[in-house]
Enzyme design. Structure first.
Site, PDB file in Angstrom:
ATOM      1  N   ASP A  51       0.863  -1.171   0.000  1.00 31.14           N
ATOM      2  CA  ASP A  51       0.000   0.000   0.000  1.00 31.14           C
ATOM      3  C   ASP A  51       0.908   1.232   0.000  1.00 31.14           C
ATOM      4  O   ASP A  51       2.123   1.113   0.211  1.00 31.14           O
ATOM      5  CB  ASP A  51      -0.881  -0.039   1.253  1.00 31.14           C
ATOM      6  CG  ASP A  51      -1.672   1.231   1.463  1.00 31.14           C
ATOM      7  OD1 ASP A  51      -2.384   1.647   0.541  1.00 31.14           O
ATOM      8  OD2 ASP A  51      -1.551   1.830   2.548  1.00 31.14           O
ATOM      9  N   ASP A  53      -0.217   5.165   1.089  1.00 31.59           N
ATOM     10  CA  ASP A  53      -0.466   6.095   2.191  1.00 31.59           C
ATOM     11  C   ASP A  53      -0.384   5.394   3.542  1.00 31.59           C
ATOM     12  O   ASP A  53      -1.034   4.373   3.767  1.00 31.59           O
ATOM     13  CB  ASP A  53      -1.854   6.730   2.050  1.00 31.59           C
ATOM     14  CG  ASP A  53      -1.921   7.748   0.921  1.00 31.59           C
ATOM     15  OD1 ASP A  53      -0.959   8.518   0.774  1.00 31.59           O
ATOM     16  OD2 ASP A  53      -2.931   7.759   0.189  1.00 31.59           O
TER      17      ASP A  53
END
Length: 301
Positions: A51, A53
């Protein structure tokens, strides 16, 4: 890494980064088994899925929570005056649902779709020049986790494919990685990229016509892409995420052999820890580094 005899199986205590106070592991035997499979497979069997953020970027820095790709995008002055206010209102409405440990994935998905549909509506019908993104990053750019540059460099040198799977603004994700000089040729981004008709912004392109949200990020979305060809035969995975939905990002890996899931937990630790341990093999509580990943890569590459 403590010194080991040839042929000896790796134990958690042999990996220094896994012995720190921030590390939580529910099933030590399972984690040790996966680590040994990753090491046996070596660099040629490995791929990394992460991922963006709050995973590649720090969750907080200098006492302040790091801004997301959406938040930083909202700093662009070309956006309508009401955009930032309305975008923040959507975040405050839907983010608590995304991280609510009392709700199942199936219960959350309709709200996530609703969130991204509304976010797209905010980004339609006005002119926008992407040159401003790099300008904004000169003023507001989130820090990558300590050790990220080392991680990206070692993966590039070993020619290990890295997939950055983000439910954020893909153009901003790409610009941030480029800003930090880690957007190497082996790094690929699947995200919500801005869609234009001429100079007019039309919302997001997404993937296969679908917007990427927290709970549909997995490699099924790229089965026919060029990236999928690169990972053929790479059935060992190190996966990293910061919400439980990220734990499913490797679902589309064909003939998966060993998948080690690392979760970064910062918000509501007591309320969320059990759920994170249900979904991730290793949970790192308020750890703003890539020490664990780098420690593992030093054994694999």
């Amino acid at each position: 890494m403590t010194e080991m005899r040839e042929g000896e199986k790796i134990k958690i205590e042999n990996v220094k980064a896994l012995t720190r106070d921030c590390v939580r592991i529910r099933d030590r035997d399972r984690v040790e088994s996966i680590i040994n499979l990753l090491v046996e497979g070596g660099k040629d069997k490995l791929q990394v899925i992460s991922d963006f953020d709050q995973t590649l970027t720090k969750q907080h820095c200098n006492g302040k929570r790091s801004m997301s790709s959406f938040g930083i995008f909202g700093e662009c002055k070309q956006l309508p005056p009401s955009y930032k206010e309305k975008s923040q209102a959507l975040y405050k409405q839907y983010k608590p649902i995304e991280i609510d440990p009392s709700l199942s994935k199936e219960q959350k998905i309709p709200f996530m779709i609703e969130w991204w549909d509304k976010a797209q509506m905010l980004l339609s019908g006005f002119e926008f020049c992407c040159d401003e993104i790099d300008q904004v990053l000169q003023e507001v750019c989130p820090d990558l986790r300590t050790g990220s540059e080392e991680m990206f460099r070692s993966l590039m040198e070993a020619d290990v494919p890295v997939l950055v799977f983000s439910a954020g603004v893909g153009d901003m994700v790409r610009a941030i990685l480029r800003h930090h000089k880690v957007l190497h040729p082996n790094v690929h981004i699947i995200s919500n990229f801005l869609d234009f008709k001429g100079s007019m912004l039309q919302g997001f392109k997404g993937s296969k016509g679908q917007h990427i949200h927290t709970f549909n990020k997995n490699e099924h979305a790229i089965e026919n892409s060029e990236y999928f060809k690169l990972i053929t035969g790479r059935n060992n995975v190190i996966l990293m995420g910061d919400v439980v939905g990220d734990a499913d990002m490797a679902e589309g890996v064909k003939d998966a052999n060993a998948v080690l899931k690392i979760g970064f937990l910062y918000d509501q630790v007591e309320e969320n820890l059990d759920s994170y341990l249900d979904h991730f093999d290793v949970v790192l509580v308020d750890d703003q580094t890539m020490d664990v990943t780098n420690g593992l890569l030093s054994l694999i590459l």
